[in-house]
Design an enzyme around this catalytic site. Structure first.
Site, PDB file in Angstrom:
ATOM      1  N   ASN A 150       0.814  -1.227   0.000  1.00  0.00           N
ATOM      2  CA  ASN A 150       0.000   0.000   0.000  1.00  0.00           C
ATOM      3  C   ASN A 150       0.847   1.277   0.000  1.00  0.00           C
ATOM      4  O   ASN A 150       0.443   2.288  -0.548  1.00  0.00           O
ATOM      5  CB  ASN A 150      -1.012  -0.015   1.153  1.00  0.00           C
ATOM      6  CG  ASN A 150      -0.350  -0.026   2.505  1.00  0.00           C
ATOM      7  OD1 ASN A 150       0.749  -0.547   2.661  1.00  0.00           O
ATOM      8  ND2 ASN A 150      -1.010   0.531   3.491  1.00  0.00           N
ATOM      9  N   GLU A 248       4.489  -3.572  12.325  1.00  0.00           N
ATOM     10  CA  GLU A 248       3.365  -2.636  12.228  1.00  0.00           C
ATOM     11  C   GLU A 248       2.288  -3.352  11.451  1.00  0.00           C
ATOM     12  O   GLU A 248       2.517  -3.817  10.342  1.00  0.00           O
ATOM     13  CB  GLU A 248       3.770  -1.358  11.485  1.00  0.00           C
ATOM     14  CG  GLU A 248       4.814  -0.518  12.192  1.00  0.00           C
ATOM     15  CD  GLU A 248       4.399  -0.086  13.575  1.00  0.00           C
ATOM     16  OE1 GLU A 248       3.190   0.056  13.848  1.00  0.00           O
ATOM     17  OE2 GLU A 248       5.296   0.088  14.420  1.00  0.00           O
ATOM     18  N   CYS A 282      -3.044   1.919   6.765  1.00  0.00           N
ATOM     19  CA  CYS A 282      -3.181   1.444   8.145  1.00  0.00           C
ATOM     20  C   CYS A 282      -3.663   2.560   9.057  1.00  0.00           C
ATOM     21  O   CYS A 282      -4.140   2.307  10.157  1.00  0.00           O
ATOM     22  CB  CYS A 282      -1.865   0.861   8.637  1.00  0.00           C
ATOM     23  SG  CYS A 282      -0.479   1.954   8.390  1.00  0.00           S
ATOM     24  N   GLU A 460       9.001   2.848  15.071  1.00  0.00           N
ATOM     25  CA  GLU A 460       9.737   3.162  13.851  1.00  0.00           C
ATOM     26  C   GLU A 460       9.910   4.678  13.737  1.00  0.00           C
ATOM     27  O   GLU A 460       9.213   5.445  14.387  1.00  0.00           O
ATOM     28  CB  GLU A 460       8.973   2.653  12.625  1.00  0.00           C
ATOM     29  CG  GLU A 460       8.753   1.147  12.657  1.00  0.00           C
ATOM     30  CD  GLU A 460       8.385   0.588  11.305  1.00  0.00           C
ATOM     31  OE1 GLU A 460       9.280   0.430  10.459  1.00  0.00           O
ATOM     32  OE2 GLU A 460       7.199   0.291  11.094  1.00  0.00           O
TER      33      GLU A 460
HETATM   34  P1  NDP Z   1       0.356  -9.397   4.227  1.00  0.00           P
HETATM   35  O1  NDP Z   1       0.550  -9.379   5.688  1.00  0.00           O
HETATM   36  O2  NDP Z   1      -0.231 -10.584   3.593  1.00  0.00           O
HETATM   37  O3  NDP Z   1       1.736  -9.102   3.485  1.00  0.00           O
HETATM   38  C1  NDP Z   1       2.690  -8.143   3.917  1.00  0.00           C
HETATM   39  C2  NDP Z   1       4.062  -8.608   3.487  1.00  0.00           C
HETATM   40  O4  NDP Z   1       4.358  -9.838   4.138  1.00  0.00           O
HETATM   41  C3  NDP Z   1       4.183  -8.893   1.993  1.00  0.00           C
HETATM   42  O5  NDP Z   1       5.488  -8.582   1.568  1.00  0.00           O
HETATM   43  C4  NDP Z   1       3.940 -10.380   1.947  1.00  0.00           C
HETATM   44  O6  NDP Z   1       4.417 -11.002   0.783  1.00  0.00           O
HETATM   45  C5  NDP Z   1       4.695 -10.828   3.169  1.00  0.00           C
HETATM   46  N1  NDP Z   1       4.318 -12.134   3.678  1.00  0.00           N
HETATM   47  C6  NDP Z   1       3.143 -12.791   3.517  1.00  0.00           C
HETATM   48  N2  NDP Z   1       3.190 -13.980   4.125  1.00  0.00           N
HETATM   49  C7  NDP Z   1       4.424 -14.089   4.702  1.00  0.00           C
HETATM   50  C8  NDP Z   1       5.074 -15.080   5.473  1.00  0.00           C
HETATM   51  N3  NDP Z   1       4.459 -16.214   5.797  1.00  0.00           N
HETATM   52  N4  NDP Z   1       6.325 -14.861   5.886  1.00  0.00           N
HETATM   53  C9  NDP Z   1       6.955 -13.716   5.581  1.00  0.00           C
HETATM   54  N5  NDP Z   1       6.401 -12.745   4.834  1.00  0.00           N
HETATM   55  C10 NDP Z   1       5.143 -12.915   4.412  1.00  0.00           C
HETATM   56  O7  NDP Z   1      -0.479  -8.140   3.902  1.00  0.00           O
HETATM   57  P2  NDP Z   1      -1.009  -7.692   2.466  1.00  0.00           P
HETATM   58  O8  NDP Z   1      -0.024  -6.741   1.943  1.00  0.00           O
HETATM   59  O9  NDP Z   1      -1.379  -8.825   1.580  1.00  0.00           O
HETATM   60  O10 NDP Z   1      -2.331  -6.980   2.901  1.00  0.00           O
HETATM   61  C11 NDP Z   1      -3.333  -7.719   3.565  1.00  0.00           C
HETATM   62  C12 NDP Z   1      -3.878  -6.948   4.721  1.00  0.00           C
HETATM   63  O11 NDP Z   1      -2.811  -6.516   5.585  1.00  0.00           O
HETATM   64  C13 NDP Z   1      -4.528  -5.663   4.321  1.00  0.00           C
HETATM   65  O12 NDP Z   1      -5.813  -5.884   3.856  1.00  0.00           O
HETATM   66  C14 NDP Z   1      -4.422  -4.888   5.594  1.00  0.00           C
HETATM   67  O13 NDP Z   1      -5.457  -5.270   6.459  1.00  0.00           O
HETATM   68  C15 NDP Z   1      -3.130  -5.292   6.195  1.00  0.00           C
HETATM   69  N6  NDP Z   1      -2.046  -4.331   5.900  1.00  0.00           N
HETATM   70  C16 NDP Z   1      -1.658  -3.443   6.849  1.00  0.00           C
HETATM   71  C17 NDP Z   1      -0.676  -2.509   6.568  1.00  0.00           C
HETATM   72  C18 NDP Z   1      -0.199  -1.534   7.549  1.00  0.00           C
HETATM   73  O14 NDP Z   1       0.465  -0.572   7.146  1.00  0.00           O
HETATM   74  N7  NDP Z   1      -0.413  -1.697   8.821  1.00  0.00           N
HETATM   75  C19 NDP Z   1      -0.058  -2.427   5.281  1.00  0.00           C
HETATM   76  C20 NDP Z   1      -0.513  -3.412   4.347  1.00  0.00           C
HETATM   77  C21 NDP Z   1      -1.453  -4.325   4.682  1.00  0.00           C
HETATM   78  P3  NDP Z   1       3.411 -11.200  -0.477  1.00  0.00           P
HETATM   79  O15 NDP Z   1       3.208  -9.886  -1.031  1.00  0.00           O
HETATM   80  O16 NDP Z   1       4.139 -12.087  -1.371  1.00  0.00           O
HETATM   81  O17 NDP Z   1       2.160 -11.829   0.085  1.00  0.00           O
END
Ligand code: NDP
Length: 482
Positions: A150, A248, A282, A460
């Site tokens: 995002n 986060e 977020c 952070e």
């Molecule tokens: P995820 O938690 O699925 O992914 C975040 C990162 O973690 C990506 O780089 C992802 O890789 C990686 N990841 C996923 N699974 C693993 C694992 N098992 N081990 C290590 N790394 C992993 O979030 P998304 O980005 O898919 O978003 C889903 C939801 O997360 C959103 O709908 C929102 O609710 C929340 N979110 C919150 C944010 C914040 O700033 N607090 C920011 C973004 C999301 P990959 O892309 O390959 O899945």
């Protein structure tokens, strides 16, 4: 197949065994590029070289490190238009937001460039006469950075910049849905005067390469931003190796609107907070906690404002809300619209799939009214252009609703009462609190993070970042007899 972007492993651009397609969510016929996926052995190579490079980097003089970070930040700011356009093409936020994000990301590097020269320790006399104590910070070693889609450039930058500033090596696993921004940032870092392998980019799925990274005993610290379930899995993996971890995650931020508020300001803040970044922040204002005295007038203006917002192609002039990032996100958002209605909330406007001249993941910004804080739409992070109005009878009830959540990243109040603003600022249980400002939008020189399910580990940004990216050493020195 021509690969647009490769992994950067141990100082070399490297193809992988497989590739993925990256398509523009504003226009699915626009192929942004084809990106390599890292293999397990490539990640191991990156980690092995990171260890070697980190020792070399830690021994660089502070001015040499500062020059590297300054050059990265300066180039990003100078190329904000170009890199912002690329970011918007793959993520879908409107161009002004994408340009702003890249510029801000550059500022993280220039801020931490200066911090390279400001790392002071502490001195003390020992309780033992003739002995002095010297307390200083040292790098933690190799940092794994796992970032979301995002804010593909800014979130990664607010982790990478302090990691490098404080003398660490970095292995970065970006979100797989936004590889173009990751490659662009890596290209800028790769051309600097840094040891071979100090910084590696490993693209690939979180479940595979991400999981391998967080389970590795070669990693000394993990900084993660993303969802709560993935965060919990990462913490569980980290504890096996006693790896330092900082996370986060999601939130369910509330903006409280009081009966003494400037109503036009409140509506502007609510619209920006709820629908900026297509609601995929977020820090988004996903709960609007509104005093009964102004509820109807506020809702009327809010709905009119939401209906007037222009949804469209991220790169088209005038677009205020771009598409959501993916088909999966769109499906989840529409499911939340249906869920809210099934729970008894009234959809006052929007929340519908939109057809556009370009095939993309468009939906109209949605406002729920008549909601209670117990509804799932008010308890779960939707990450959608959707917001809920919760009517309350007074300030005390507003504060209690704001705090009634498992999360705790940001909260805000709109009021002209100094007493309410002060009480709220002191009693809202969130890591960030705002007064007459949006719940989204933070500075880079002060701490960022939340409470509850929103965050875990040290804060952070700003000087607070040193807590995570360094480890403290206490030295005792006996001067001896002159
Ligand atoms: P995820 O938690 O699925 O992914 C975040 C990162 O973690 C990506 O780089 C992802 O890789 C990686 N990841 C996923 N699974 C693993 C694992 N098992 N081990 C290590 N790394 C992993 O979030 P998304 O980005 O898919 O978003 C889903 C939801 O997360 C959103 O709908 C929102 O609710 C929340 N979110 C919150 C944010 C914040 O700033 N607090 C920011 C973004 C999301 P990959 O892309 O390959 O899945």
């Amino acid at each position: 197949m021509h690969i647009t972007g490769q992994n950067y492993i141990a100082g070399a651009w490297t193809a992988g065994a497989t590739e993925i397609e990256n398509r523009n969510p504003s226009d699915l016929s626009d192929l942004v590029g084809i990106y390599a996926q890292a293999e397990a052995a490539q990640l191991e190579a990156a980690l092995d070289q990171a260890r070697v490079a980190q020792a070399e980097w830690a021994a660089y003089g502070m001015e040499r490190k500062q020059a590297v970070l300054m050059a990265i930040g300066t180039e990003m700011m100078a190329r904000a238009e170009e890199l912002g356009t690329l970011l918007c093409r793959e993520e879908g936020k409107p161009l002004a937001e994408g340009k702003g994000e890249v510029y801000r990301a550059g500022q993280f590097f220039t801020y931490y460039a200066a911090e390279c020269l400001r790392q002071l320790g502490e001195n003390a006399d020992s309780v033992r006469p003739g002995v002095e104590v010297d307390v200083r910070r040292e790098p933690v070693g190799t940092v794994a950075i796992i970032s979301p889609w995002n804010f593909p450039t800014a979130t990664a930058s607010w982790k990478i910049a302090p990691a490098l500033c404080y003398g660490n090596a970095v292995v970065w696993k970006p979100a797989n849905i936004t590889p173009a921004s990751a490659v662009a940032l890596t290209e800028i870092i790769a051309k600097q005067d840094i040891p071979k392998g100090l910084f590696s980019l490993v693209m690939g799925s979180g479940r595979e390469i991400g999981q391998q990274l967080v389970e590795s005993p070669k990693v000394n610290a993990i900084s993660f931003t993303g969802s709560v379930p993935v965060g919990k899995g990462i913490a569980a993996a980290a504890i096996q190796n006693l790896t330092k971890v900082q996370m986060e995650m999601g939130s369910k931020n509330a903006l409280a609107v009081m009966d003494d508020a400037d109503l036009d300001l409140a509506v502007t803040l609510a619209l920006g907070g709820a629908f900026g970044g297509t609601g995929q922040k977020c820090t988004a204002s996903s709960r609007l906690v509104v005093h009964a005295g102004v509820h109807d007038a506020f809702v009327e203006k809010l709905v009119a404002g939401a209906q007037a917002m222009k949804v469209g192609h991220a790169l088209q002039a005038g677009t205020q809300i771009g598409p959501v990032v993916s088909q999966q996100q769109l499906d989840e958002n529409l499911a939340y619209v249906a869920l809210g209605q099934a729970e008894g909330a009234e959809l006052a406007c929007g929340g519908e799939r939109l057809e556009m001249p370009h095939d993309g993941y468009y939906m109209s910004p949605g406002v729920f009214v008549g909601t209670s804080n117990a509804m799932r739409i008010n308890r779960e992070e939707m990450f959608a252009p959707l917001t809920s109005v919760i009517k309350v009878d007074g300030y005390e009830e507003a504060l209690s609703v704001v705090n009634d959540t498992n999360f705790g990243l940001t909260s805000g109040i709109v009021t002209t009462s100094l007493a309410r603003a002060t009480h709220f600022r002191r009693n809202a249980r969130t890591g960030v609190v705002t007064v007459n400002l949006p719940t989204a939008g933070t500075d880079y020189h002060v701490p960022f993070g939340g409470r509850g399910d929103s965050s875990y580990g040290p804060r952070e940004q700003g000087k607070a970042a040193a807590e995570f990216y360094t480890t403290v050493k206490t030295a005792y020195i006996s001067a001896g007899t002159p």
